[in-house]
Design an enzyme around this catalytic site. Structure first.
Site, PDB file in Angstrom:
ATOM      1  CD  GLU A 110      -1.439  -2.457   2.392  1.00  0.00           C
ATOM      2  OE1 GLU A 110      -0.338  -1.876   3.439  1.00  0.00           O
ATOM      3  OE2 GLU A 110      -1.245  -3.218   2.001  1.00  0.00           O
ATOM      4  CE1 TYR A 122       7.931   1.011  -3.655  1.00  0.00           C
ATOM      5  CE2 TYR A 122       6.014   1.844  -2.893  1.00  0.00           C
ATOM      6  CZ  TYR A 122       6.892   1.235  -2.406  1.00  0.00           C
ATOM      7  OH  TYR A 122       7.221   1.871  -1.204  1.00  0.00           O
TER       8      TYR A 122
HETATM    9  C1  LIG Z   1      10.202   6.147  -1.212  1.00  0.00           C
HETATM   10  C2  LIG Z   1      12.273   5.938  -0.764  1.00  0.00           C
HETATM   11  C3  LIG Z   1      12.165   4.326  -0.214  1.00  0.00           C
HETATM   12  C4  LIG Z   1      12.745   5.914  -2.475  1.00  0.00           C
HETATM   13  O1  LIG Z   1      14.230   5.428  -1.828  1.00  0.00           O
HETATM   14  P1  LIG Z   1      15.605   6.322  -2.261  1.00  0.00           P
HETATM   15  O2  LIG Z   1      16.754   5.801  -1.998  1.00  0.00           O
HETATM   16  O3  LIG Z   1      15.011   7.706  -2.412  1.00  0.00           O
HETATM   17  O4  LIG Z   1      15.307   5.841  -4.207  1.00  0.00           O
HETATM   18  P2  LIG Z   1      15.824   5.768  -4.732  1.00  0.00           P
HETATM   19  O5  LIG Z   1      17.557   6.538  -5.262  1.00  0.00           O
HETATM   20  O6  LIG Z   1      16.779   4.238  -6.095  1.00  0.00           O
HETATM   21  O7  LIG Z   1      15.494   5.962  -6.466  1.00  0.00           O
HETATM   22  C5  LIG Z   1      14.379   4.405  -6.827  1.00  0.00           C
HETATM   23  C6  LIG Z   1      13.534   5.657  -7.910  1.00  0.00           C
HETATM   24  O8  LIG Z   1      12.482   6.249  -7.495  1.00  0.00           O
HETATM   25  C7  LIG Z   1      11.243   7.509  -7.717  1.00  0.00           C
HETATM   26  N1  LIG Z   1      12.466   8.945  -7.049  1.00  0.00           N
HETATM   27  C8  LIG Z   1      13.738   8.847  -6.046  1.00  0.00           C
HETATM   28  N2  LIG Z   1      13.527   9.923  -6.669  1.00  0.00           N
HETATM   29  C9  LIG Z   1      12.844  10.476  -6.920  1.00  0.00           C
HETATM   30  C10 LIG Z   1      12.194  12.202  -6.885  1.00  0.00           C
HETATM   31  N3  LIG Z   1      12.971  12.964  -6.832  1.00  0.00           N
HETATM   32  N4  LIG Z   1      10.895  12.424  -7.689  1.00  0.00           N
HETATM   33  C11 LIG Z   1      10.817  11.225  -8.474  1.00  0.00           C
HETATM   34  N5  LIG Z   1      10.978  10.416  -8.123  1.00  0.00           N
HETATM   35  C12 LIG Z   1      12.343   9.975  -7.484  1.00  0.00           C
HETATM   36  C13 LIG Z   1      12.112   7.330  -9.109  1.00  0.00           C
HETATM   37  O9  LIG Z   1      11.535   6.075  -9.839  1.00  0.00           O
HETATM   38  C14 LIG Z   1      13.983   6.097  -8.586  1.00  0.00           C
HETATM   39  O10 LIG Z   1      13.885   5.606 -10.168  1.00  0.00           O
HETATM   40  P3  LIG Z   1      15.437   6.429 -10.976  1.00  0.00           P
HETATM   41  O11 LIG Z   1      16.652   6.444 -10.470  1.00  0.00           O
HETATM   42  O12 LIG Z   1      16.014   5.145 -11.637  1.00  0.00           O
HETATM   43  O13 LIG Z   1      14.871   6.932 -11.530  1.00  0.00           O
HETATM   44  C15 LIG Z   1      11.928   7.599  -0.409  1.00  0.00           C
HETATM   45  O14 LIG Z   1      11.767   8.260  -1.152  1.00  0.00           O
HETATM   46  C16 LIG Z   1      11.823   8.068   0.953  1.00  0.00           C
HETATM   47  O15 LIG Z   1      12.265   6.731   1.546  1.00  0.00           O
HETATM   48  N6  LIG Z   1      10.263   7.925   1.033  1.00  0.00           N
HETATM   49  C17 LIG Z   1       9.919   8.102   3.195  1.00  0.00           C
HETATM   50  C18 LIG Z   1       8.967   7.230   2.615  1.00  0.00           C
HETATM   51  C19 LIG Z   1       7.973   6.971   2.249  1.00  0.00           C
HETATM   52  O16 LIG Z   1       7.583   7.269   1.354  1.00  0.00           O
HETATM   53  N7  LIG Z   1       8.128   5.235   1.899  1.00  0.00           N
HETATM   54  C20 LIG Z   1       7.200   4.361   1.033  1.00  0.00           C
HETATM   55  C21 LIG Z   1       5.970   4.616   1.637  1.00  0.00           C
HETATM   56  S1  LIG Z   1       4.684   3.385   0.574  1.00  0.00           S
END
Ligand SMILES: CC(C)(COP(=O)(O)OP(=O)(O)OC[C@H]1O[C@@H](n2cnc3c(N)ncnc32)[C@H](O)[C@@H]1OP(=O)(O)O)[C@@H](O)C(=O)NCCC(=O)NCCS
Length: 151
Positions: A110, A122
């Site tokens: 979710e 995702y």
């Molecule tokens: C969601 C989360 C875990 C992603 O972690 P992250 O280490 O920043 O992600 P990554 O660097 O591996 O990036 C993975 C993908 O996320 C997306 N992404 C990352 N940063 C982004 C941004 N600023 N804007 C849009 N998409 C973004 C892209 O699809 C990216 O893929 P790409 O690098 O191939 O384009 C992180 O943003 C987070 O902790 N968010 C707060 C908690 C949360 O929302 N958890 C999910 C609950 S369901």
């Protein structure tokens, strides 16, 4: 595509909880309390992992369940100042690989309707939108239910 720098993934331990909770509280408006994390340690179907940087800092974590052939991602977060470097993708790939090796066929999660970053991650990993669950979160906001079929 973001590239993960030196990051190791290992089982989460109780001693990690202070750092994990600090990330949790800055990542979510409705953070899990410590009891929720402690409960996962006692749950036979639950797996908890942390991503640790080269300087031994906890940069993120993920928690998921494996029940027969179904996987469920319960929680994933990366420290605010470590985001956008591929750590979230690395954590997700780790848990999906583990699920696949355990015979999982379906993975569910979710995500908040307004969480475009997580949904982008995702979708890029093969998840598709299954349904919207209205008022799913405590603050009344909606959840998108996403499904990945493993092949
Ligand atoms: C969601 C989360 C875990 C992603 O972690 P992250 O280490 O920043 O992600 P990554 O660097 O591996 O990036 C993975 C993908 O996320 C997306 N992404 C990352 N940063 C982004 C941004 N600023 N804007 C849009 N998409 C973004 C892209 O699809 C990216 O893929 P790409 O690098 O191939 O384009 C992180 O943003 C987070 O902790 N968010 C707060 C908690 C949360 O929302 N958890 C999910 C609950 S369901």
């Amino acid at each position: 595509m973001a590239k993960a720098r030196e990051i190791n993934i290992r089982r989460m331990e109780r001693a990690d909880l202070e750092d994990v909770l600090a990330i949790e509280r800055t990542s979510f408006g409705d953070p899990w309390p410590v009891m929720a994390f402690l409960g996962e340690f006692e749950n036979q179907v639950s797996f908890q992992y942390v991503a640790v940087s080269g300087t031994n800092r906890i940069a993120g974590y993920c928690i998921y369940w494996i029940v027969l052939d179904e996987g469920h991602i319960l929680n994933i977060a990366v420290a605010q100042d470590e985001r956008g470097q591929g750590i979230g993708r690395k954590l997700m790939n780790f848990c999906l690989d583990h699920m696949f090796s355990m015979g999982v066929h379906y993975v569910l999660l979710e995500v908040r309707l307004n969480n475009a970053v997580a949904q982008g991650l995702y979708k890029s990993l093969g998840f598709r939108e299954l349904n919207i669950r209205h008022g799913y979160y405590a603050d009344g906001s909606d959840a998108v239910i996403m499904l990945k079929e493993m092949r």
